[in-house]
Write an enzyme that holds these catalytic residues in place. Structure first.
Site, mmCIF file in Angstrom:
data_model
loop_
_atom_site.group_PDB
_atom_site.id
_atom_site.type_symbol
_atom_site.label_atom_id
_atom_site.label_comp_id
_atom_site.label_asym_id
_atom_site.label_seq_id
_atom_site.Cartn_x
_atom_site.Cartn_y
_atom_site.Cartn_z
ATOM 1 N N ASP A 64 17.712 -1.004 80.703
ATOM 2 C CA ASP A 64 17.184 -2.088 81.533
ATOM 3 C C ASP A 64 17.273 -3.448 80.857
ATOM 4 O OD1 ASP A 64 15.275 -1.322 79.658
ATOM 5 O OD2 ASP A 64 13.941 -0.449 81.138
ATOM 6 N N ASN A 118 2.078 3.979 82.702
ATOM 7 C CA ASN A 118 1.898 4.403 84.101
ATOM 8 C C ASN A 118 2.915 5.478 84.486
ATOM 9 O OD1 ASN A 118 4.247 2.978 84.261
ATOM 10 N ND2 ASN A 118 3.525 1.428 85.708
ATOM 11 N N HIS A 157 6.198 5.293 83.924
ATOM 12 C CA HIS A 157 7.552 4.826 84.251
ATOM 13 C C HIS A 157 8.569 5.257 83.203
ATOM 14 C CE1 HIS A 157 6.907 0.606 82.198
ATOM 15 N NE2 HIS A 157 7.476 1.437 81.350
ATOM 16 N N GLU A 195 9.049 2.183 88.376
ATOM 17 C CA GLU A 195 7.597 2.214 88.466
ATOM 18 C C GLU A 195 7.146 3.316 89.440
ATOM 19 O OE1 GLU A 195 6.231 0.594 86.255
ATOM 20 O OE2 GLU A 195 6.651 -1.545 86.223
HETATM 21 C C1 F6R Z 1 12.437 0.225 77.719
HETATM 22 C C2 F6R Z 1 11.987 0.980 78.875
HETATM 23 C C3 F6R Z 1 10.550 1.340 79.094
HETATM 24 C C4 F6R Z 1 9.824 1.756 77.815
HETATM 25 C C5 F6R Z 1 8.366 2.092 78.114
HETATM 26 C C6 F6R Z 1 7.587 2.435 76.869
HETATM 27 O O1 F6R Z 1 13.837 0.047 77.768
HETATM 28 O O2 F6R Z 1 12.780 1.294 79.679
HETATM 29 O O3 F6R Z 1 10.488 2.397 80.022
HETATM 30 O O4 F6R Z 1 10.465 2.852 77.250
HETATM 31 O O5 F6R Z 1 7.751 1.002 78.742
HETATM 32 O O6 F6R Z 1 7.499 1.302 76.068
HETATM 33 P P1 F6R Z 1 6.906 1.349 74.596
HETATM 34 O O7 F6R Z 1 7.842 2.169 73.788
HETATM 35 O O8 F6R Z 1 6.889 -0.093 74.156
HETATM 36 O O9 F6R Z 1 5.549 1.946 74.706
#
Ligand code: F6R
Length: 248
Positions: free
Chosen positions: A67, A136, A138, A143
Site C-alpha cells: 500500500d 481493527n 485490517h 478496513e
Molecule cells: C502496512 C500495512 C498495514 C500494517 C498494519 C500493522 O503496509 O499494510 O496493514 O501492516 O497496520 O501496522 P503495525 O505493524 O505498525 O502495527
C-alpha cells in the site's frame, strides 16, 4: 494455518526473516509482497544483516508493496516508498526498477490501481506476501467491511487507523485520510502468506482473526481460507491463543 510462536519481537523478526530468506534461496528471482509499519522493521533489519554478511542476494528479486498513502510522493518522508527505501531498498542489492509501490500521486486513482494489478500480474504474481495486522483486523489497508474479492483499490482510512498512524506524523492534520492498497482478493492470490504480529495490544484481534469466524468485519480472518499461511507471533500477541501449532 500454521502458527509459529516466537519468544519476543526479536525472535518473531528473525523467524519471519528466515522464511523470506528461504524463499529467496529457493527461487532467486522470486516476487516478494512487502508491508510497512512498525512490525516488519526488525525483519528488514535481519534481512539487511544477512545481505551484508554475504548470506543473501536480492539481485534478481522483485518486490511489490501492499500500500501507499494518497497524496504523498516517493520523496515524502512519510510515504511508504520512503519507508521501504530507508529500511530495505537502499540497504540491499535490490534493483530499483524491480521495487514496486502503488502510485499515490496519480490523480486518476482508479487507473493507478488497475496499473498496479497489471504490474503484479506481469511479474507473475506474488510468491511470498508479508503482512502485518491492524488493530481493527485490517490487512494492507483493507478496513473492516471490505469485500474479500477486492483488487487494488483506493480507500478512506477509518478513524482508528488514522489515529494509529498519528505516531508517525507531527500532527493529526498531517495524517493522510486515503490510501491505495492491494485488495483482499489480490493478497489471497499470493502463493504463500506470512503474517507477523507482535505485542499484547494485538492479542485480541489476533485471537479473533485465527480462531473466530471468517467475516468481512475482520479482514485478516480471510487468511483462514488460504492454503499456505504462517502466522509468526510473539508470546504477548499469542497470549489469548492456545498452544497447538495449527489452527485450521
Ligand atoms: C502496512 C500495512 C498495514 C500494517 C498494519 C500493522 O503496509 O499494510 O496493514 O501492516 O497496520 O501496522 P503495525 O505493524 O505498525 O502495527
Amino acid at each position: 494455518m500454521r502458527i509459529v510462536r516466537a519468544k519476543d519481537y526479536q525472535d518473531m523478526s528473525e523467524k519471519a526473516a528466515c522464511m523470506i530468506a528461504e524463499q529467496i534461496r529457493r527461487k532467486p528471482d522470486c516476487v516478494l509482497g512487502l508491508a510497512t509499519g512498525s512490525t516488519p522493521e526488525g525483519i528488514y533489519e535481519k534481512l539487511t544483516e544477512w545481505y551484508r554478511a554475504g548470506e543473501l542476494d536480492f539481485a534478481r528479486v522483485t518486490t511489490v508493496n501492499l500500500d501507499e498513502y494518497r497524496g504523498l510522493d516517493s520523496e515524502n518522508v512519510h510515504s511508504y516508498y520512503h519507508y521501504m527505501k530507508e529500511k530495505l531498498f537502499s540497504r540491499v542489492n535490490l534493483r530499483q526498477e524491480r521495487t514496486f509501490v502503488p502510485d499515490g500521486m496519480e490523480p486518476d486513482s482508479g487507473r493507478a490501481c488497475r496499473e498496479y494489478d497489471g504490474i503484479i500480474a506481469s511479474v507473475g504474481g506474488v510468491d511470498l506476501q508479508l503482512l502485518g495486522l491492524g488493530h481493527n483486523g485490517h490487512i494492507g489497508f483493507n478496513e473492516p467491511g471490505t469485500d474479500f474479492e477486492t483488487r487494488t483499490h483506493c480507500v478512506d482510512l477509518t478513524e482508528s487507523t488514522v489515529r494509529a498512524n498519528r505516531r508517525f506524523f507531527a500532527s493529526m492534520d498531517e495524517v493522510p485520510r486515503q490510501a491505495c492498497t492491494m485488495g483482499i482478493g489480490t493478497i489471497m492470490q499470493a502463493a504463500e502468506i506470512v503474517m507477523a504480529v507482535s505485542g499484547e495490544d494485538k492479542a485480541e484481534v489476533l485471537r479473533n482473526a485465527v480462531c473466530g469466524p471468517v467475516t468481512i468485519m475482520l479482514p485478516a480472518s480471510v487468511l483462514q481460507l488460504h492454503r499456505n499461511v504462517t502466522v509468526i507471533a510473539d508470546e504477548a500477541a499469542l497470549s489469548l491463543v492456545g498452544h497447538g501449532g495449527r489452527v485450521s
